[in-house]
Design an enzyme around this catalytic site. Structure first.
Site, mmCIF file in Angstrom:
data_model
loop_
_atom_site.group_PDB
_atom_site.id
_atom_site.type_symbol
_atom_site.label_atom_id
_atom_site.label_comp_id
_atom_site.label_asym_id
_atom_site.label_seq_id
_atom_site.Cartn_x
_atom_site.Cartn_y
_atom_site.Cartn_z
ATOM 1 C CB CYS A 1 2.515 1.752 9.815
ATOM 2 S SG CYS A 1 1.075 2.066 8.773
ATOM 3 C CG HIS B 1 -0.200 -0.084 2.524
ATOM 4 N ND1 HIS B 1 0.215 -1.283 3.049
ATOM 5 C CD2 HIS B 1 0.200 0.864 3.406
ATOM 6 C CE1 HIS B 1 0.821 -1.081 4.205
ATOM 7 N NE2 HIS B 1 0.842 0.217 4.443
#
Length: 697
Positions: free
Chosen positions: A212, A65
């Site tokens: 993250c 992603h």
């Protein structure tokens, strides 16, 4: 607004054998749907994200992603692979691959929907249903939430609904977030009055923060994993997800009532000071996904032992301040500690070194004999301004060793390590142990502070530990060791190294230059690059001819990778993607400025051809610079400080030779790849770009 995923974005027979090929196959579906405007540019962003941390999860899931300017709207593509694709998970290849694409300015609602998917991936019934889906339409409906998985549509299901993205968006979640307190006897006591009810034991309380680099997937998966493990362990656990859609701060009362804290993050936790004085487990986001029960058990154990930590301020320290091993090997931990110190030292190097170099340019090398500007400064004299620059630069250079030591200790033990680290670094300067003394002092300070933090401390004293007890005891211990035990041996080693550099000549100097060139170009700004650079900078304080040659060789070699890639894209543009050709234009300036990181996009896309090529060029440049006897007093600046280099013409010849070698090798290797694979090359700008397999090797 289009749906997040449609059947056109589902491939139930994904045949790709590598993660790059899988990402390309799914990205092509996005491009065909008009949701990705530049396929190669988007794939470069995906590859860059993958370089930060592999996106494979245990349980057969790959979730590449990124956020990209080439994405028009939040989009999800799904592929099911029978053979499996290696995304770096510990338990093997992934058979379920989700490619998540978010616009650079993605709106909060859609990012919350993406976070909901990330949470649902922790549900075995959801992933099981995807593995048995018979057609793309059914799989897309299942992912959208239009079709619930077989075992989750029950009255007690706590899974957030996709139609209510805010429920899975950033912010606190779990029982306490709703203002409730879990109680295993709640059902029995519900019919009693408060006066009649027996007091229930208060559950253990944990607050957790997850984050993250892109804040899209792993952030929310870690939160869901921790919450599930907390429910199973009878722990009241509340998470704050610091994701792409922002974050909603935990209630200060919830934090105050918590017995322990878990930080599961790969980027710095925002507003970390809110959690001061709590037993803390500090680890990476993947650990929270893969072993949440172990982290919860560790948090409870630390609370029982009375271990507390003071959170870091802005910075890069990510280690548990108590020193607990979070699964990293010793080499990885040591590298992270050293990189923490170097990263804070480099700005002092750049400022001080360039000021000193400018002073020599204005006043010559004899300016070192000038009087202090506090005693003599004439506004109209060039020599006075040169002396001023020299003395300011020298003041900045005076911080190098203390800053290096202080932030190595910070990387090891968080903020409590700063004072003992700085004190140890200052002592290293006093005993003339130099750069090596700073390294040793920082490691000593971090080790001592971590030892103190492991001690059992009464609750009444925990508040003063980080601001009084640890600085006092840590500084005393490190000072004793540096002054009495190891300071002089390290100083002797430093003197020996300095003398060796001063005597370098002939083949020895050439070999050293080649080795430093290889180090500068191997990881393009990474740890090995920084070791070579710091080695060179550490010798500038002594400024003998050998150390000045080392500095010149290191800077010359560090300029080669971006310059070589810029030249290669100009000479053979059809071998490169559109995005790489654009990066090549910027690489000219980056290379000329001694910013080695300008070659990273090329190395990330094709490491097996780019990295060996630039290493060969860097080694040649470093060797030639040493052979030519070039010296440099400035630690940075690239071609802009060439006038300060002795023998500037030959120095530029060394850079040109290395750049030409690296360019020739990378072009040759890419030509061989295309001929052996039979893949069509990229057309030149203005033509039709053919799609070339992104996987290398």
């Amino acid at each position: 607004m289009s749906e997040l995923i449609t059947e056109d974005l589902v491939d139930l027979q994904l045949s790709a054998g590598t993660r790059a090929a899988a990402a390309r196959a799914l990205a092509e579906r996005m491009a065909a749907a008009g949701r990705v405007t530049d396929l190669d540019g988007f794939l470069a962003d995906v590859a860059a994200r993958e370089e930060q941390m592999p996106t494979g999860l245990e349980g057969g899931i790959g979730i590449p992603h990124c956020r990209s300017a080439h994405v028009t709207e939040p989009t999800l593509a799904f592929g099911r692979s029978e053979a499996g694709v290696d995304f770096g998970a510990a338990d093997g290849p992934a058979d379920l691959v989700f490619l998540i694409a978010a616009p650079a300015g993605g709106d909060a609602d859609h990012l919350s929907i993406l976070s909901t998917l990330a949470r649902r991936l922790m549900d075995d019934s959801f992933t099981g249903a995807l593995r048995t889906a018979e057609n793309p339409a059914g799989a897309a409906a299942l992912i959208r939430g239009d079709q619930p998985p077989p075992d989750t549509a029950t009255a007690g299901d706590a899974e957030p609904s996709d139609t209510e993205p805010a429920a899975a968006g950033p912010g606190p979640s779990g029982p306490a977030a709703a203002g409730t307190t879990p109680d295993t006897d709640a059902g029995k006591d519900a019919t009693r009055t408060d006066r009649e009810a027996a007091p229930a034991a208060r559950p253990f309380r944990i607050v957790a923060v997850t984050s993250c680099p892109t804040g899209i997937a792993h952030t929310y998966m870690a939160a869901e994993s921790l919450e599930q493990a907390g429910r199973e362990a009878g722990v009241e656990l509340v998470t704050e997800t610091q994701g792409s859609a922002g974050f909603r701060r935990l209630d200060p009362a919830v934090i105050a009532a918590a017995d322990a804290v878990i930080f599961a993050h790969d980027v710095e936790v925002r507003e970390k000071a809110r959690f001061a004085g709590k037993p803390t487990v500090d680890t990476g986001v993947k650990a929270a996904i893969n072993r949440p029960a172990q982290l919860i058990a560790e948090a409870r154990a630390k609370a029982r032992r009375g271990e507390t930590t003071a959170p870091a301020g802005p910075g890069t320290a990510a280690a548990d301040a108590t020193g607990e091993d979070q699964g990293e090997g010793f080499g990885s931990q040591l590298r992270r500690y050293l990189m923490s110190g170097v990263s804070y030292m480099v700005p002092f190097v750049a400022a001080g070194g360039l000021l000193i170099a400018l002073s020599f340019a204005l006043g010559g090398y004899d300016i070192t004999e000038a009087k202090p500007v506090t005693e003599h400064f004439v506004w109209t004299e060039v020599a006075s301004w040169a002396a001023l620059l020299l003395q300011i630069g020298s003041a900045a250079f005076g911080f190098l060793v203390p800053v290096l030591a202080g932030y190595i200790a910070y990387g090891m033990a968080d903020r409590p390590g700063l004072v003992p680290g700085f004190v140890g670094g200052a002592i290293a300067v006093t005993v003339e142990a130099g750069f090596l003394g700073g390294l040793v002092a920082g490691l000593l300070a971090g080790t001592v502070v971590r030892g103190i933090q492991r001690a059992r401390i009464p609750a009444a004293l925990r508040g003063i530990m980080p601001v009084l007890v640890i600085p006092l005891l840590g500084s005393a211990a490190v000072g004793f060791l540096m002054f009495v035990v190891i300071g002089e041996p390290v100083a002797a080693l430093q003197r020996g190294l300095t003398g060796w550099l001063g005597d370098l000549s002939g083949s020895n100097a050439i070999i050293l230059g080649a080795v430093l060139g290889l180090m500068m170009c191997f990881d393009l700004g990474g740890p090995l690059n920084k070791v070579a650079y710091t080695f060179a900078v550490g010798g500038l304080a002594d400024a003998n001819s050998g150390s000045l040659k080392v500095m010149a060789a290191v800077m010359a070699a560090g300029m080669v990778p971006p310059l070589a890639m810029a030249l290669a894209t100009a000479l053979r543009s059809r071998l490169f993607t559109t995005a790489e050709r654009e990066n090549g234009k910027a690489a000219w300036v980056l290379g000329a400025s001694f910013i080695t990181e300008g070659a990273i996009p090329f190395a990330a896309a094709d490491p097996l051809r780019v990295i060996p090529s630039v290493m060969a060029g860097g080694a040649l440049t470093g060797a030639l610079s040493m052979a030519f006897g070039a010296t440099l007093r400035a630690p940075h600046g690239g071609v802009f400080v060439v006038p300060l280099i002795s023998g500037p013409l030959l120095y530029l010849v060394a850079i040109a030779a290395g750049t030409a070698l690296a360019t020739g090798l990378v072009v040759l290797l890419k030509e061989i790849r295309d001929r052996t694979s039979g893949a069509p090359e990229h057309t030149a700008p203005g033509g039709t770009a053919q799609q070339v397999e992104a996987a290398t090797g």
